[in-house]
Design a protein around this motif. Structure first.
Motif, PDB file in Angstrom:
ATOM      1  N   SER A 160     -25.997 -15.525  16.552  1.00  0.00           N
ATOM      2  CA  SER A 160     -24.911 -14.539  16.513  1.00  0.00           C
ATOM      3  C   SER A 160     -24.654 -13.892  17.869  1.00  0.00           C
ATOM      4  N   LEU A 161     -25.344 -14.356  18.908  1.00  0.00           N
ATOM      5  CA  LEU A 161     -25.212 -13.742  20.231  1.00  0.00           C
ATOM      6  C   LEU A 161     -23.895 -14.145  20.881  1.00  0.00           C
ATOM      7  N   ALA A 162     -23.143 -13.168  21.334  1.00  0.00           N
ATOM      8  CA  ALA A 162     -21.899 -13.446  22.049  1.00  0.00           C
ATOM      9  C   ALA A 162     -22.190 -13.721  23.518  1.00  0.00           C
ATOM     10  N   LEU A 163     -21.284 -14.446  24.168  1.00  0.00           N
ATOM     11  CA  LEU A 163     -21.474 -14.797  25.573  1.00  0.00           C
ATOM     12  C   LEU A 163     -21.571 -13.551  26.442  1.00  0.00           C
ATOM     13  N   SER A 164     -20.778 -12.544  26.124  1.00  0.00           N
ATOM     14  CA  SER A 164     -20.822 -11.305  26.899  1.00  0.00           C
ATOM     15  C   SER A 164     -22.180 -10.620  26.777  1.00  0.00           C
ATOM     16  N   GLU A 165     -22.770 -10.666  25.582  1.00  0.00           N
ATOM     17  CA  GLU A 165     -24.088 -10.068  25.369  1.00  0.00           C
ATOM     18  C   GLU A 165     -25.156 -10.840  26.128  1.00  0.00           C
ATOM     19  N   ALA A 166     -25.010 -12.171  26.196  1.00  0.00           N
ATOM     20  CA  ALA A 166     -25.964 -12.990  26.944  1.00  0.00           C
ATOM     21  C   ALA A 166     -25.947 -12.629  28.424  1.00  0.00           C
ATOM     22  N   ALA A 167     -24.751 -12.367  28.954  1.00  0.00           N
ATOM     23  CA  ALA A 167     -24.638 -11.977  30.362  1.00  0.00           C
ATOM     24  C   ALA A 167     -25.343 -10.654  30.617  1.00  0.00           C
ATOM     25  N   VAL A 289     -21.081 -18.162  34.095  1.00  0.00           N
ATOM     26  CA  VAL A 289     -21.724 -16.845  34.105  1.00  0.00           C
ATOM     27  C   VAL A 289     -20.735 -15.763  34.519  1.00  0.00           C
ATOM     28  N   GLU A 290     -19.875 -16.083  35.489  1.00  0.00           N
ATOM     29  CA  GLU A 290     -18.860 -15.108  35.910  1.00  0.00           C
ATOM     30  C   GLU A 290     -17.925 -14.756  34.753  1.00  0.00           C
ATOM     31  N   LEU A 291     -17.531 -15.768  33.976  1.00  0.00           N
ATOM     32  CA  LEU A 291     -16.663 -15.509  32.832  1.00  0.00           C
ATOM     33  C   LEU A 291     -17.393 -14.705  31.757  1.00  0.00           C
ATOM     34  N   ALA A 292     -18.695 -14.985  31.586  1.00  0.00           N
ATOM     35  CA  ALA A 292     -19.479 -14.220  30.616  1.00  0.00           C
ATOM     36  C   ALA A 292     -19.549 -12.752  31.018  1.00  0.00           C
ATOM     37  N   GLN A 293     -19.770 -12.508  32.314  1.00  0.00           N
ATOM     38  CA  GLN A 293     -19.814 -11.130  32.798  1.00  0.00           C
ATOM     39  C   GLN A 293     -18.445 -10.458  32.671  1.00  0.00           C
ATOM     40  N   ALA A 294     -17.387 -11.243  32.869  1.00  0.00           N
ATOM     41  CA  ALA A 294     -16.036 -10.690  32.718  1.00  0.00           C
ATOM     42  C   ALA A 294     -15.760 -10.324  31.265  1.00  0.00           C
ATOM     43  N   CYS A 295     -16.265 -11.148  30.322  1.00  0.00           N
ATOM     44  CA  CYS A 295     -16.118 -10.815  28.899  1.00  0.00           C
ATOM     45  C   CYS A 295     -16.819  -9.497  28.576  1.00  0.00           C
ATOM     46  N   ALA A 296     -18.000  -9.316  29.159  1.00  0.00           N
ATOM     47  CA  ALA A 296     -18.720  -8.057  28.953  1.00  0.00           C
ATOM     48  C   ALA A 296     -17.936  -6.881  29.526  1.00  0.00           C
ATOM     49  N   ALA A 297     -17.271  -7.110  30.669  1.00  0.00           N
ATOM     50  CA  ALA A 297     -16.460  -6.049  31.273  1.00  0.00           C
ATOM     51  C   ALA A 297     -15.280  -5.680  30.389  1.00  0.00           C
ATOM     52  N   VAL A 298     -14.689  -6.673  29.718  1.00  0.00           N
ATOM     53  CA  VAL A 298     -13.571  -6.400  28.805  1.00  0.00           C
ATOM     54  C   VAL A 298     -14.027  -5.487  27.679  1.00  0.00           C
ATOM     55  N   LYS A 303     -12.065  -2.492  34.022  1.00  0.00           N
ATOM     56  CA  LYS A 303     -11.054  -3.383  34.602  1.00  0.00           C
ATOM     57  C   LYS A 303     -11.474  -3.946  35.953  1.00  0.00           C
ATOM     58  N   SER A 304     -12.484  -3.343  36.593  1.00  0.00           N
ATOM     59  CA  SER A 304     -12.925  -3.856  37.896  1.00  0.00           C
ATOM     60  C   SER A 304     -13.702  -5.159  37.778  1.00  0.00           C
ATOM     61  N   GLY A 305     -14.157  -5.511  36.559  1.00  0.00           N
ATOM     62  CA  GLY A 305     -14.978  -6.708  36.417  1.00  0.00           C
ATOM     63  C   GLY A 305     -14.321  -7.861  35.701  1.00  0.00           C
ATOM     64  N   ILE A 306     -13.005  -7.755  35.425  1.00  0.00           N
ATOM     65  CA  ILE A 306     -12.345  -8.782  34.608  1.00  0.00           C
ATOM     66  C   ILE A 306     -11.605  -9.827  35.448  1.00  0.00           C
ATOM     67  N   GLU A 307     -11.684  -9.736  36.769  1.00  0.00           N
ATOM     68  CA  GLU A 307     -10.901 -10.614  37.635  1.00  0.00           C
ATOM     69  C   GLU A 307     -11.138 -12.106  37.364  1.00  0.00           C
ATOM     70  N   PRO A 308     -12.398 -12.596  37.203  1.00  0.00           N
ATOM     71  CA  PRO A 308     -12.585 -14.037  36.932  1.00  0.00           C
ATOM     72  C   PRO A 308     -11.869 -14.491  35.664  1.00  0.00           C
ATOM     73  N   LEU A 309     -11.867 -13.644  34.638  1.00  0.00           N
ATOM     74  CA  LEU A 309     -11.233 -13.989  33.373  1.00  0.00           C
ATOM     75  C   LEU A 309      -9.716 -14.039  33.522  1.00  0.00           C
ATOM     76  N   VAL A 310      -9.172 -13.083  34.259  1.00  0.00           N
ATOM     77  CA  VAL A 310      -7.722 -13.021  34.461  1.00  0.00           C
ATOM     78  C   VAL A 310      -7.251 -14.213  35.289  1.00  0.00           C
ATOM     79  N   GLN A 311      -7.990 -14.541  36.344  1.00  0.00           N
ATOM     80  CA  GLN A 311      -7.587 -15.647  37.214  1.00  0.00           C
ATOM     81  C   GLN A 311      -7.526 -16.975  36.459  1.00  0.00           C
ATOM     82  N   LYS A 312      -8.444 -17.194  35.522  1.00  0.00           N
ATOM     83  CA  LYS A 312      -8.504 -18.477  34.836  1.00  0.00           C
ATOM     84  C   LYS A 312      -7.538 -18.561  33.655  1.00  0.00           C
TER      85      LYS A 312
END
Length: 336
Positions: A160-167, A289-298, A303-312
């Motif tokens: 049940s672990l989400a990618l954001s939680e794993a980050a 990992v960058e996308l996982a961290q961006a999911c956690a930021a969401v 908003k300062s940590g979502i750049e990798p997610l927005v770019q992709k």
């Protein structure tokens, strides 16, 4: 699965170019632990001794004796788990069993050694190893480290672990080990070692200097080591980590006998922690990992940590990257 030419991930990307391959994070953590447990000769010796202990006490007669000794000492009977060469995170159970049942194990080994039977040679050697200060120090250090990794490893295996939680888990794990690389933390570890020795009647030399790097006592001075130079291919680079050097001869002081001055902090504690921190940095990086961290930021509305997610994904999802931050501000304000 991970082949870049014809692997499953490459075939999926041919029809879904925005898909991201994520290697099993629990397996990555297991690989970090493999590197941690092979960087130091004393750590490898400790694990070899525990493997031999399992072999000795897996024999039915010795197993029965081990259980009876534990009962006589009012201990909850336990067993030394079979070592695994693939699931290193499970080694904590064996280390914990040896640490908590040290007195029962050594008593069994002494009895087997005195009897002069089939297992007397193995028992004598194992008992001698377990009585060394280097073995006990390594046991205390590694059991504490592997306990933390064991908890994180189990959490990463949750269905049940989400990618954001794993980050978040991996970031917290690295932060923990960075905080452990402090002098006061080592003093706590060394205090635990001395207390363990007192509880189990193991002598600690009075002149033990945890900062020393060379043996004490009479004898010739150690030979001066040749200075090691980085390869010329790295002349234009800033080197911030070690180059994989292993301890040798006089540097590896944690292999010395109890009558000599150990340098456990410099040649056991720090190398193991540095290896873990370095491998966590190396293995838990990249697009996934960058996308996982961006999911956690969401989820944090950061908003300062979502750049990798927005770019992709801004283009395929038709998201205006200039409005995302404003939307997150409004959501964050509504939840406060």
């Amino acid at each position: 699965m991970s082949g870049q030419v014809s692997g499953v991930q490459q075939r999926i990307k041919e029809t879904h170019p925005y898909a991201v391959y994520i290697h099993c994070l629990a397996h990555k953590l297991n690989l970090v632990l493999v590197d941690c447990c092979t960087v130091n000769r004393s750590v490898k010796t400790l694990l070899n001794v525990i493997g031999k202990l399992y072999s000795v006490f897996a024999e039915p007669t010795n197993h029965h004796r081990f259980i009876e000794v534990q009962k006589s000492l009012d201990m909850k009977p336990t067993e030394i788990a079979q070592p695994s060469e693939t699931r290193w995170a499970c080694k904590w159970r064996s280390l914990h069993a040896v640490k908590t049942h040290y007195s029962a194990i050594t008593q069994c080994l002494r009895e087997m050694s005195d009897e002069g039977g089939k297992w007397s040679v193995e028992a004598t050697g194992l008992c001698e190893h377990m009585g060394r200060l280097s073995f006990i120090t390594c046991l205390i250090v590694l059991e504490d480290i592997l306990r933390v990794i064991h908890v994180t490893h189990k959490a990463l295996q949750s269905s049940s672990l989400a990618l954001s939680e794993a980050a978040v888990l991996t970031d917290n794990l690295k932060a923990h080990f960075v905080s452990q690389r402090q002098t006061d933390k080592w003093n706590d570890v060394w205090g635990s070692v001395k207390q363990f020795c007192r509880d189990n009647n193991v002598s600690v030399p009075e002149d033990a200097n945890i900062q020393s790097q060379t043996p004490a006592g009479p004898g010739p001075l150690p030979k001066r080591k040749r200075a090691t130079q980085p390869p010329t291919s790295l002349d234009n680079f800033l080197i911030t980590t070690t180059l994989g050097h292993r301890e040798e001869n006089d540097v590896n002081t944690v292999q010395m006998s109890q009558s000599e001055t150990p340098g456990f902090q410099q040649h056991l504690y720090f190398p193991v922690l540095d290896t873990i921190i370095g491998e966590l940095d190396r293995r838990f990086t990249g697009e996934a990992v960058e996308l996982a961290q961006a999911c956690a930021a969401v989820l944090r509305c950061d908003k300062s940590g979502i750049e990798p997610l927005v770019q992709k994904y801004a283009q395929p999802l038709k998201i205006n990257p200039h409005l995302v931050g404003t939307e997150m501000d409004l959501v964050k304000a509504s939840t406060q």
